[in-house]
Design an enzyme around this catalytic site. Structure first.
Site, PDB file in Angstrom:
ATOM      1  N   GLY A 177      12.742  -2.181  -2.583  1.00  0.00           N
ATOM      2  CA  GLY A 177      13.608  -2.694  -1.673  1.00  0.00           C
ATOM      3  C   GLY A 177      13.121  -2.347  -0.080  1.00  0.00           C
TER       4      GLY A 177
ATOM      5  N   CYS B 253       1.310   1.813   5.009  1.00  0.00           N
ATOM      6  CA  CYS B 253       1.310   0.265   4.413  1.00  0.00           C
ATOM      7  C   CYS B 253       0.025  -0.149   4.600  1.00  0.00           C
ATOM      8  CB  CYS B 253       2.330  -0.263   5.102  1.00  0.00           C
ATOM      9  SG  CYS B 253       4.197   0.084   5.087  1.00  0.00           S
TER      10      CYS B 253
ATOM     11  N   GLN C 108       0.752  -1.231   0.070  1.00  0.00           N
ATOM     12  CA  GLN C 108      -0.075  -0.074  -0.185  1.00  0.00           C
ATOM     13  C   GLN C 108       0.967   1.357   0.020  1.00  0.00           C
ATOM     14  OE1 GLN C 108      -3.436  -0.120  -0.119  1.00  0.00           O
ATOM     15  NE2 GLN C 108      -3.434  -2.208  -0.259  1.00  0.00           N
ATOM     16  N   ILE C 109       0.342   2.236   0.625  1.00  0.00           N
ATOM     17  CA  ILE C 109       1.133   3.811   0.490  1.00  0.00           C
ATOM     18  C   ILE C 109       2.070   3.812   1.680  1.00  0.00           C
ATOM     19  CG2 ILE C 109      -0.471   4.773   2.139  1.00  0.00           C
ATOM     20  CD1 ILE C 109      -0.326   7.383   0.035  1.00  0.00           C
ATOM     21  N   THR C 110       3.172   4.327   1.312  1.00  0.00           N
ATOM     22  CA  THR C 110       4.257   4.692   2.503  1.00  0.00           C
ATOM     23  C   THR C 110       4.608   6.097   1.986  1.00  0.00           C
ATOM     24  OG1 THR C 110       5.792   3.890   3.625  1.00  0.00           O
ATOM     25  CG2 THR C 110       6.214   3.445   1.315  1.00  0.00           C
ATOM     26  N   TYR C 111       5.897   6.645   2.856  1.00  0.00           N
ATOM     27  CA  TYR C 111       6.125   7.820   2.707  1.00  0.00           C
ATOM     28  C   TYR C 111       7.835   7.863   2.833  1.00  0.00           C
ATOM     29  CZ  TYR C 111       7.992  12.454   4.242  1.00  0.00           C
ATOM     30  OH  TYR C 111       8.799  13.554   4.361  1.00  0.00           O
TER      31      TYR C 111
ATOM     32  N   LEU D 286       9.284  -2.557   4.034  1.00  0.00           N
ATOM     33  CA  LEU D 286       9.757  -3.402   2.779  1.00  0.00           C
ATOM     34  C   LEU D 286       8.616  -3.508   1.501  1.00  0.00           C
ATOM     35  CD1 LEU D 286      11.544  -4.680   4.925  1.00  0.00           C
ATOM     36  CD2 LEU D 286      11.788  -6.826   3.737  1.00  0.00           C
TER      37      LEU D 286
END
Length: 206
Positions: free
Chosen positions: A146, A164, A69-72, A134
């Site tokens: 990565g 996430c 999903q989305i992360t920063y 990850l």
């Protein structure tokens, strides 16, 4: 394994470079680790749900081809892109994921920070808080994208998302546990050595 330190670079051209590297690599192409920082950016995985972006701001959202999903990403976060031909190495993606998590755990242990992985949620956690994420893309027998380890950064943008995809998940970073905080370069060097060991590479080329 070749280790390339790219420094602070924009996300979009780095993403395009990863795809190009993977598309053009041959059976003889040496595997690489790219060590980078990014200016503030949200990245949304292939199955990403738009509702996990809770607030809009001037931070761009980039749709990408990894899982999750989305992360920063932002300055002060250590991002390592793993350009690995896993078929040539006769290993599995699951083993690569474990190697990435174990490398982060070993790096944090050097600083006296106790951390664990979670079989139900990729990444590394200190207590109930997530310190590293990850996300991988599998294509043509290789992986790219990565890991991202929070070192010394502004964590506020994580409150604009469900990190996430997990509502209420709190993030943390090395700075929360060490004063003074080690430098990005120092953490990058330690993590690189652990990655080489966990991934069974015998040599380091800079």
């Amino acid at each position: 394994m070749k280790i390339i330190k790219l420094g602070l670079v924009d996300y979009q051209p780095t993403f395009e470079a990863m795809k190009k590297f993977n598309a053009e690599r041959t059976p003889e192409t040496e595997d690489e680790l790219w060590l980078v920082e990014h200016p503030p950016v949200f990245t949304q995985g292939l199955a990403g749900k738009p509702e996990h972006l809770l607030l809009t701001s001037d931070i761009p959202v980039v749709q990408i081809d990894r899982g999750g999903q989305i992360t920063y990403h932002g300055p002060g976060q250590l991002v390592v892109y793993t350009m690995i031909n896993f078929k040539r190495r006769h290993t599995s993606v699951r083993k690569i994921v474990s190697a990435l998590e174990n490398s982060i755990i070993a790096t944090l242990e050097e600083y006296g920070i106790d951390s664990v992985n979670d079989p139900d949620r990729p990444g590394v956690y200190v207590g109930n808080r997530k310190i590293a994420s990850l996300g991988l893309r599998i294509k043509d027998g290789s992986v790219y994208h990565g890991l991202a380890l929070n070192v010394n950064m502004d964590l506020e943008p994580f409150h604009q998302i469900n990190p996430c995809g997990y509502a209420g998940l709190e993030m943390t970073q090395i700075r929360d546990y060490l004063n003074p905080c080690p430098t990005w370069d120092e953490v990058a060097e330690k993590l690189s050595k652990h990655l080489l060991s966990e991934l069974d590479y015998e040599k380091l080329k800079l």
